[in-house]
Design an enzyme around this catalytic site. Structure first.
Site, short mmCIF file in Angstrom:
data_model
loop_
_atom_site.label_atom_id
_atom_site.label_comp_id
_atom_site.label_asym_id
_atom_site.label_seq_id
_atom_site.Cartn_x
_atom_site.Cartn_y
_atom_site.Cartn_z
N SER A 151 0.85 -1.19 0.00
CA SER A 151 0.00 0.00 0.00
C SER A 151 0.89 1.24 0.00
O SER A 151 2.02 1.20 0.49
CB SER A 151 -0.87 0.01 1.26
OG SER A 151 -1.49 1.27 1.42
N TYR A 164 -1.08 -0.30 10.29
CA TYR A 164 -1.23 -0.79 8.91
C TYR A 164 0.00 -0.40 8.08
O TYR A 164 0.57 -1.22 7.35
CB TYR A 164 -2.52 -0.20 8.34
CG TYR A 164 -2.82 -0.51 6.90
CD1 TYR A 164 -3.10 -1.80 6.48
CD2 TYR A 164 -2.86 0.51 5.95
CE1 TYR A 164 -3.41 -2.07 5.16
CE2 TYR A 164 -3.17 0.26 4.62
CZ TYR A 164 -3.43 -1.03 4.23
OH TYR A 164 -3.74 -1.30 2.91
N LYS A 168 2.69 -2.87 6.16
CA LYS A 168 2.93 -2.81 4.71
C LYS A 168 4.38 -2.44 4.40
O LYS A 168 4.96 -2.93 3.42
CB LYS A 168 1.96 -1.81 4.07
CG LYS A 168 0.49 -2.26 4.12
CD LYS A 168 0.23 -3.56 3.35
CE LYS A 168 -1.25 -3.80 3.10
NZ LYS A 168 -1.51 -5.06 2.39
#
Ligand code: NAD
Length: 261
Positions: A151, A164, A168
């Site tokens: 991402s 998150y 990633k």
């Protein structure tokens, strides 16, 4: 120029006879990746937890003239990943491509408010599962290609999504190291999508159909539109096919914008 032993460009992108597993393939970006690889000729094993969704994607691929099966899988379960990889080999006789797409985290809060459990779950789904699946898949491949979906959140500061972003960013590091360890037998690359209006993205940013279009201006996306699952599927086709046979350990940002670092 193509000679007698040099493949043509369409041959380089041809996935005919190859077998690909797509995790999180029941909807959103994974569904797009499954269709792109199937349209290029690959047999697809569509994997995610929800049987109704993966069976529909597999049925759509078959209805369009392709080959696909659905295997219910929770990617955080190592035994389920082993069974998934084995089922690709049992069904189609080989395994060539594995796309680690399942992931996400709807939680939006600063780290000092984030429950520890949410941190652990996010790392488990977005990073640990990618490591376990990649090692499992590589063992079943004679030669092949592993593609991780990270991402834009894996670059720079992501306030309220640090958990998150950290997972990633870890996927990027894993991509580099695994590529070095598995070369030349298996290539490992990564696609980092920008904003693609899927269920998880709308949920994470608390958006509806109307407000989502405003993101193009709000985020000043230079290419003037949001992304589609097909944008990501096309990048995956490049990494899955022989078109990228001399490419490994790369992270490509498919985001309608120049690279972030
Ligand atoms: P989505 O929620 O639409 O789809 C996620 C898929 O993963 C679903 O099929 C879901 O069932 C599956 N999944 C979730 N947890 C699972 C588990 N434990 N085991 C097996 N399957 C599981 O999300 P999406 O937007 O299509 O996201 C796909 C990937 O792209 C994710 O890794 C996400 O982090 C990444 N991504 C998305 C965007 C975006 O804007 N949508 C941007 C950057 C990165």
């Amino acid at each position: 120029m193509a000679g007698p032993t040099t493949p043509t460009t369409p041959q380089l992108f041809d996935m005919g006879g190859k077998v690909a597993v797509v995790t999180g393939g029941g909807r959103g970006i994974g569904e797009g990746i499954a269709h792109s690889l199937a349209e290029a000729g690959a047999s697809i094993v569509v994997a995610a937890r929800r049987t109704d969704e993966i069976e529909k994607v597999a049925a759509d691929i078959v209805a369009a003239g392709g080959q696909a099966t659905a295997v219910a899988t929770d990617v955080t379960d190592s035994d389920a990943l082993e069974a998934l990889a084995q089922s690709a080999v049992d069904t189609y006789g080989r395994l060539d491509t594995w796309v680690n797409n399942a992931g996400g985290s709807p939680a939006r809060m600063k780290l000092d408010k984030l429950p520890r459990e949410e941190w652990d779950n996010t790392i488990s789904l977005n990073l640990t599962a990618v490591y376990v699946a990649s090692v499992t898949a590589a063992r079943k491949m004679e030669t092949g290609s592993i593609i991780n979906i990270s991402s834009g959140a894996g670059f720079g500061a992501i306030p309220k999504s640090a958990h998150y972003g950290a997972a990633k960013a870890g996927v990027h590091s894993l991509t580099y190291s695994l590529a070095a360890e598995l070369a030349p037998r298996v290539r490992v690359n990564c696609v980092a999508p920008g904003a693609i209006p899927t269920e998880i993205m709308m949920q994470a940013l608390d958006l509806d159909e109307e407000s989502v279009e405003g993101l193009v201006d709000a985020w000043q996306i230079p290419m003037g539109r949001l992304g589609t699952p097909q944008d990501i599927g096309a990048a995956c086709l490049y990494f899955a096919s022989d078109a990228s046979s001399w490419v490994t350990g790369q992270v490509i940002q498919v985001s309608g914008a120049p690279s972030r670092r």
